[in-house]
Enzyme design. Structure first.
Site, PDB file in Angstrom:
ATOM      1  N   SER A 107       0.827  -1.216   0.000  1.00 20.83           N
ATOM      2  CA  SER A 107       0.000   0.000   0.000  1.00 20.83           C
ATOM      3  C   SER A 107       0.862   1.267   0.000  1.00 20.83           C
ATOM      4  O   SER A 107       1.951   1.286   0.581  1.00 20.83           O
ATOM      5  CB  SER A 107      -0.880  -0.003   1.256  1.00 20.83           C
ATOM      6  OG  SER A 107      -1.416   1.280   1.497  1.00 20.83           O
ATOM      7  N   TYR A 130      -2.266   5.461  -4.294  1.00 24.11           N
ATOM      8  CA  TYR A 130      -3.373   6.392  -4.096  1.00 24.11           C
ATOM      9  C   TYR A 130      -3.008   7.660  -4.851  1.00 24.11           C
ATOM     10  O   TYR A 130      -1.873   8.137  -4.736  1.00 24.11           O
ATOM     11  CB  TYR A 130      -3.533   6.742  -2.623  1.00 24.11           C
ATOM     12  CG  TYR A 130      -4.324   5.752  -1.819  1.00 24.11           C
ATOM     13  CD1 TYR A 130      -5.590   5.332  -2.222  1.00 24.11           C
ATOM     14  CD2 TYR A 130      -3.821   5.251  -0.615  1.00 24.11           C
ATOM     15  CE1 TYR A 130      -6.322   4.430  -1.470  1.00 24.11           C
ATOM     16  CE2 TYR A 130      -4.550   4.351   0.144  1.00 24.11           C
ATOM     17  CZ  TYR A 130      -5.804   3.944  -0.291  1.00 24.11           C
ATOM     18  OH  TYR A 130      -6.530   3.062   0.456  1.00 24.11           O
ATOM     19  N   THR A 156      -5.818   2.528  -6.910  1.00 25.67           N
ATOM     20  CA  THR A 156      -7.072   2.427  -6.155  1.00 25.67           C
ATOM     21  C   THR A 156      -7.953   3.624  -6.454  1.00 25.67           C
ATOM     22  O   THR A 156      -7.533   4.771  -6.300  1.00 25.67           O
ATOM     23  CB  THR A 156      -6.776   2.330  -4.644  1.00 25.67           C
ATOM     24  OG1 THR A 156      -6.053   1.119  -4.422  1.00 25.67           O
ATOM     25  CG2 THR A 156      -8.054   2.301  -3.822  1.00 25.67           C
ATOM     26  N   LYS A 252      -8.297  -0.858  -9.169  1.00 29.25           N
ATOM     27  CA  LYS A 252      -8.939  -1.477  -7.996  1.00 29.25           C
ATOM     28  C   LYS A 252     -10.018  -0.569  -7.428  1.00 29.25           C
ATOM     29  O   LYS A 252      -9.819   0.646  -7.325  1.00 29.25           O
ATOM     30  CB  LYS A 252      -7.862  -1.729  -6.925  1.00 29.25           C
ATOM     31  CG  LYS A 252      -8.401  -2.220  -5.583  1.00 29.25           C
ATOM     32  CD  LYS A 252      -7.263  -2.575  -4.644  1.00 29.25           C
ATOM     33  CE  LYS A 252      -7.751  -3.121  -3.320  1.00 29.25           C
ATOM     34  NZ  LYS A 252      -8.249  -2.100  -2.401  1.00 29.25           N
ATOM     35  N   HIS A 276     -13.497  -1.774  -1.215  1.00 27.77           N
ATOM     36  CA  HIS A 276     -12.530  -1.432  -0.166  1.00 27.77           C
ATOM     37  C   HIS A 276     -12.838  -2.198   1.132  1.00 27.77           C
ATOM     38  O   HIS A 276     -12.673  -1.678   2.233  1.00 27.77           O
ATOM     39  CB  HIS A 276     -12.540   0.080   0.096  1.00 27.77           C
ATOM     40  CG  HIS A 276     -11.173   0.673   0.307  1.00 27.77           C
ATOM     41  ND1 HIS A 276     -10.453   1.286  -0.690  1.00 27.77           N
ATOM     42  CD2 HIS A 276     -10.380   0.728   1.399  1.00 27.77           C
ATOM     43  CE1 HIS A 276      -9.293   1.715  -0.205  1.00 27.77           C
ATOM     44  NE2 HIS A 276      -9.218   1.372   1.063  1.00 27.77           N
TER      45      HIS A 276
END
Ligand SMILES: Cc1cc2nc3c(=O)[nH]c(=O)nc-3n(C[C@H](O)[C@H](O)[C@H](O)COP(=O)(O)O)c2cc1C
Length: 390
Positions: A107, A130, A156, A252, A276
């Site tokens: 992440s 992100y 994402t 995603k 999520h």
């Protein structure tokens, strides 16, 4: 070593060993948690068809995801703050995934950095990005992922604004945890976690501190992250990132057939049907329930993965039998990580693979790679599974 029979065994140990604040951070969804609950409970509405008198020897759970070989079609989803669930958590999970032969996704909001993972593993991993307002940060994260040899960028799309999880607000979630009296008292009951944490220097957001402009301590970090998720993210910006990255791209957080169609036409290598883990739009339908309509919309133009609510090899089997090309798991490996570090992540993967293998045997399937492509129906789906809402 305790006997681990299922993912829930790991969750029980996890709950005893990890401070409440981080357990709650993992084990919650937004608002009423309806989507969080249904992600899992909707799997139990799908049933399996028992097949007999089929030669069940020579079975294999192996397959491919975006062209790479996998020991089973189950990748580890990106999980923020995994390094707070156990010391150096992302390194431990990545090593477990590498040894097992499944992809690990790091992440953006991890504790260990991209470079940390690259230094402790040999297998290429996936990096989840992100999109932040600070384009300089986005550009440098893409370059760092490229330098680290990441084999896919997982973009994402379902977190342009943070969903509210009540428990995180009440607990005052932070990394490292604020040393309030209740937190200190709680941590005193978790000696293994506390000792392990004292033994590492990785206790803050490793991909951000020292990499984003103006972020070099805890308080600047907090204000930076709260302001940074880009509310203007749209397909134009996604195209810019796709072109800059140039490698395999996984989108995603798609949970609707219209978005899925755009993503497939856009040329993504894969999409992940995901909400999520029920942490963003409470009231959204579960991922497994959205999967059939997404598959129809995509019409084979891209690989379709799914995450949300998978807690067993039977769930993996059901997702594949509905037509998914692969699956991803979040909380199940975090339970393992918090319960037993790297060995716990391995235990989670081992449990799921064994369940998948036995389920294949009893449904007359020898190759996991063939589940979604075979013309045989391996599952029974209730008539209202998709069609209750219009
Ligand atoms: C504690 C926690 C942190 C998460 N952090 C991220 C993240 O940083 N980036 C991301 O794309 N998704 C994140 N997710 C969502 C997961 O990647 C995944 O979509 C979700 O966990 C799947 O559901 P499952 O936990 O039921 O398997 C997070 C989920 C959890 C539970």
């Amino acid at each position: 070593m305790p006997v681990i029979t299922c993912i829930d065994d790991l969750k029980q140990i996890y709950g005893r060993r990890v401070p409440r604040m981080f357990y709650d951070y993992c084990e919650s969804g937004s608002y009423t948690e309806q989507t969080f609950r249904e992600n899992n409970s909707d799997f139990s509405r799908i049933r399996l068809r028992q097949k007999v008198a089929v030669d069940m020897t020579g079975r294999s759970t192996a397959g491919t995801m975006i062209g790479g070989p996998v020991a089973m079609p189950v990748a580890l989803s990106p999980i923020g703050l995994a390094g707070m669930q156990w010391a150096d958590g992302e390194i431990k999970a990545a090593r477990a995934a590498e040894a097992f032969g499944v992809p690990f996704t790091l992440s953006t909001m991890s504790i260990c950095s991209i470079e940390d993972i690259a230094a402790h593993t040999k297998a290429p991993f996936w990096f989840q990005l992100y999109v932040m307002r600070d384009e300089g940060f986005v550009d440098s994260a893409i370059e760092r992922a490229r330098k680290a040899g990441c084999s896919a960028l997982v973009l994402t799309l379902d977190l342009q604004i943070l969903g509210q999880r009540h428990k995180d607000l009440k607990n005052g979630l932070s990394a490292p945890p604020r040393l309030t009296l209740p937190n200190i008292l709680n941590m005193m009951t978790k000696p293994q976690w506390s000792m392990a944490m004292l033994g590492t220097r990785r206790r803050s957001f490793g991909n951000i501190v020292g990499h984003a402009k103006g972020v070099d301590n805890m308080s600047s970090l907090m204000s930076w992250t709260n302001e940074q998720f880009d509310p203007q993210l749209d397909w134009k910006k996604i195209a810019r990132i796709r072109d800059q990255w140039g490698g395999k791209l996984i989108l995603k957080g798609i949970n609707d057939p219209e978005d899925a169609k755009i993503a497939a036409d856009f040329g993504a290598d894969a999409i992940v049907v995901s909400n999520h883990g029920g942490r963003q739009l409470d009231g959204a339908l579960s991922s497994i329930r959205m999967l059939p309509s997404v598959l129809r919309a995509v019409d084979g133009k891209t690989e379709v993965f799914i995450d949300g609510g998978i807690r067993s090899g039977q769930d993996v089997f059901k997702a594949l039998a509905l037509g998914a090309n692969g699956t991803m798991i979040g909380r199940p490996y975090i339970y393992g990580l918090g319960a037993m570090g790297q060995a716990g992540v391995t235990a989670a993967l081992t449990v799921i693979r064994k369940e998948l293998d036995i389920t294949m045997a009893l449904t007359g399937v020898r190759q996991a790679a063939e589940i979604s492509r075979s013309n045989q129906r391996h599952i029974l789906v209730p008539k209202d599974f998709e069609g209750e809402w219009a």
